[in-house]
Scaffold this active site. Structure first.
Site, PDB file in Angstrom:
ATOM      1  N   ARG A  14       0.823  -1.214   0.000  1.00 45.57           N
ATOM      2  CA  ARG A  14       0.000   0.000   0.000  1.00 45.57           C
ATOM      3  C   ARG A  14       0.858   1.267   0.000  1.00 45.57           C
ATOM      4  O   ARG A  14       0.477   2.288  -0.561  1.00 45.57           O
ATOM      5  CB  ARG A  14      -0.931   0.015   1.219  1.00 45.57           C
ATOM      6  CG  ARG A  14      -1.914  -1.148   1.276  1.00 45.57           C
ATOM      7  CD  ARG A  14      -2.837  -1.167   0.057  1.00 45.57           C
ATOM      8  NE  ARG A  14      -3.861  -2.205   0.174  1.00 45.57           N
ATOM      9  CZ  ARG A  14      -3.699  -3.467  -0.221  1.00 45.57           C
ATOM     10  NH1 ARG A  14      -2.554  -3.869  -0.756  1.00 45.57           N
ATOM     11  NH2 ARG A  14      -4.688  -4.355  -0.083  1.00 45.57           N
ATOM     12  N   CYS A 187      14.887  30.379  16.818  1.00 46.27           N
ATOM     13  CA  CYS A 187      14.343  31.551  16.122  1.00 46.27           C
ATOM     14  C   CYS A 187      12.840  31.686  16.399  1.00 46.27           C
ATOM     15  O   CYS A 187      12.314  32.796  16.468  1.00 46.27           O
ATOM     16  CB  CYS A 187      14.564  31.429  14.616  1.00 46.27           C
ATOM     17  SG  CYS A 187      16.287  31.346  14.102  1.00 46.27           S
ATOM     18  N   CYS A 199       1.398  19.756  29.672  1.00 48.15           N
ATOM     19  CA  CYS A 199       0.373  18.698  29.770  1.00 48.15           C
ATOM     20  C   CYS A 199       0.033  18.390  31.222  1.00 48.15           C
ATOM     21  O   CYS A 199      -1.104  18.067  31.553  1.00 48.15           O
ATOM     22  CB  CYS A 199       0.856  17.433  29.062  1.00 48.15           C
ATOM     23  SG  CYS A 199       0.967  17.594  27.271  1.00 48.15           S
TER      24      CYS A 199
END
Lengths: 275, 82
Positions: A14, A187, A199
Site C-alpha cells: 500500500r 528563532c 500537559c
C-alpha cells in the site's frame, strides 16, 4: 538493502502504490535510521508508525519512567510497566512486535551537561541518523535538541501539544538555504520563552497527541522517501475546533544558534557566484 | 488556533487601522508595534509566537515592526508538551 523480498512486497504494497514513493521510497524507508527523543505520547506513536512502515534502525532517548497517568495516551505501556524506564519497556515491546528491527536505547535526559559528558557517544549515535524526532515535554530539552541538530546538520521534526493546542514542523539543517529562510527552533521560541502551561498542568486528550504524532511520522516518512516538499512550515492544530493553520517560519537574524551556518551559507553562495 | 485567549482592544482615536487579530476584525492605533499589540492585549510577550500574513515574525523584530492596515495577525501560545 537494495531490493525487497516477496513478503516485503506484500507487506508494504500500500505504501508503494503511492506513485511518488514506489519501491525506491520503500527501500529508502527500510534503510533509514531515526532518533526519537522523548518516549511519551508523541514518541511512542511516532515509533509505532515508523517501525510498522519499515524503518529498521531506531534510537530511543528518554530518562523518564512509566507513570500511571501516562497510560491513557502512551498506548504500548501497561500497568505492569509502571516505574520502569520508558526506553527499556519500549525497546522490549518493539523488539517483540518487530523481530527484524534494531533498537538502540539511551536512558538519559539530553541537557547541556549530559551532552558534554557523553559527547562522543551521542555524536556517534547521531552520525548516521536521517531524522531526529523531538517528542519531548519541556523547552530546555527542545533547545538542546535543536542545537544538536543544527551542529550536526540533521533533519529535525518537532512536535508538541498541550491542552488543545498542537504544533509541528520539519526543519532541514542539511540544506543551508532552508536554514537561511526558516531558521531554527530558537528563532521561533528563544531561550527565555515562557511556557504558560504544559500537559501536567493543562491536560491533554490522547487522540490529540496522536494527531501531532501522526503528522511527525508522516513528515518523517515523506522526508526519507524524498517526497516531502514542506520544510520550515509551522503547522498549528486546534484540537477543539479541528482547524489547522500554517505559517512560513523565519530565521531570526539575531539568533546565535543557527548563525554560523547562516554566515557559512552566505559565504559559499558568494563564492559560487564569483566563480 | 493555538490562539491567545484575549479580547482585542479597541481604542477610539482619530488615526486607526483595521486589521484581523486571531480571526477577529479590530481597529487599532496605526503606530502600534507588534510588541505594543501584545501589551495592549495583556499578552505575555515571552510566551507566544506571532504570525503576520502567514509568516512567523521572530521575536527580536516585534518592537520594530508596526501593524499595517489589513494585516492578518495570529498570536500562538508556545507549547512544549509531548
Amino acid at each position: 538493502m537494495k531490493s525487497l523480498t516477496d513478503r516485503e512486497y506484500q507487506q508494504y504494497s500500500r505504501t508503494m502504490l503511492l506513485n511518488d514513493i514506489g519501491e525506491a521510497g520503500q527501500i529508502a524507508i527500510m534503510n533509514s535510521q531515526v532518533a526519537i527523543i522523548g518516549m511519551g505520547g508523541l514518541g511512542l506513536l511516532v515509533a509505532q508508525y515508523l517501525a510498522a512502515a519499515g524503518v529498521k534502525h531506531l534510537l530511543f532517548i528518554d530518562n523518564d519512567v512509566v507513570e500511571i497517568s501516562n497510560l491513557p495516551r502512551q498506548l504500548l505501556y501497561t500497568p505492569t510497566d509502571i516505574g520502569k524506564p520508558k526506553v527499556t519497556v519500549a525497546k522490549r515491546t518493539f523488539s517483540r512486535i518487530h523481530s527484524d528491527i534494531h533498537i538502540d536505547a539511551m536512558n538519559i535526559k539530553l541537557t547541556d551537561d549530559t551532552i558534554k559528558a557523553n559527547l562522543q557517544l551521542i555524536t556517534s549515535k547521531l552520525a548516521d541518523v536521517d531524522v531526529v524526532f523531538d517528542c519531548t515535554d519541556n523547552l530546555p530539552s527542545r533547545h538542546v535538541i535543536n542545537q544538536l541538530c543544527v551542529q550536526h546538520q540533521l533533519i529535525l521534526i518537532s512536535g508538541a501539544i498541550s491542552g488543545y493546542q498542537g504544533q509541528v514542523f520539519c526543519l532541514n539543517f542539511a540544506d543551508q538555504t532552508s536554514v537561511i529562510l526558516s531558521g531554527c527552533y530558537h528563532c521561533l521560541y528563544p531561550s527565555h520563552t515562557h511556557i504558560e502551561q504544559n500537559c501536567t498542568q493543562q491536560g491533554v486528550l490522547g487522540p490529540a497527541v496522536g494527531v501531532i504524532a501522526s503528522m511527525q511520522a508522516l513528515m518523517g516518512l515523506q522526508h526519507i522517501s524524498s517526497t516531502l516538499n514542506q520544510y520550515g512550515v509551522l503547522h498549528c492544530f486546534n484540537a477543539k475546533s479541528f482547524l489547522w493553520q500554517q505559517a512560513q517560519m523565519s530565521r531570526d537574524h539575531q539568533c546565535h544558534v543557527c548563525k554560523p551556518m547562516h554566515i557559512s551559507a552566505q559565504d559559499q553562495g558568494a563564492e559560487y557566484v564569483t566563480n | 488556533m493555538s490562539l491567545i485567549n484575549a479580547t482585542p482592544s479597541i481604542t477610539v482615536t482619530t488615526d486607526l487601522i483595521r486589521l484581523e487579530l486571531n480571526g477577529t476584525t479590530v481597529m487599532l492605533e496605526s503606530d502600534l508595534s507588534l510588541s505594543g499589540l501584545l501589551v495592549v492585549n495583556n499578552i505575555d510577550v515571552a510566551s507566544v509566537a506571532i504570525v503576520v500574513n502567514d509568516t512567523v515574525i521572530p521575536r527580536s523584530g516585534w518592537q520594530h515592526i508596526q501593524c499595517q492596515a489589513n494585516d492578518r495577525i495570529n498570536v500562538f501560545s508556545a507549547v512544549a508538551g509531548g
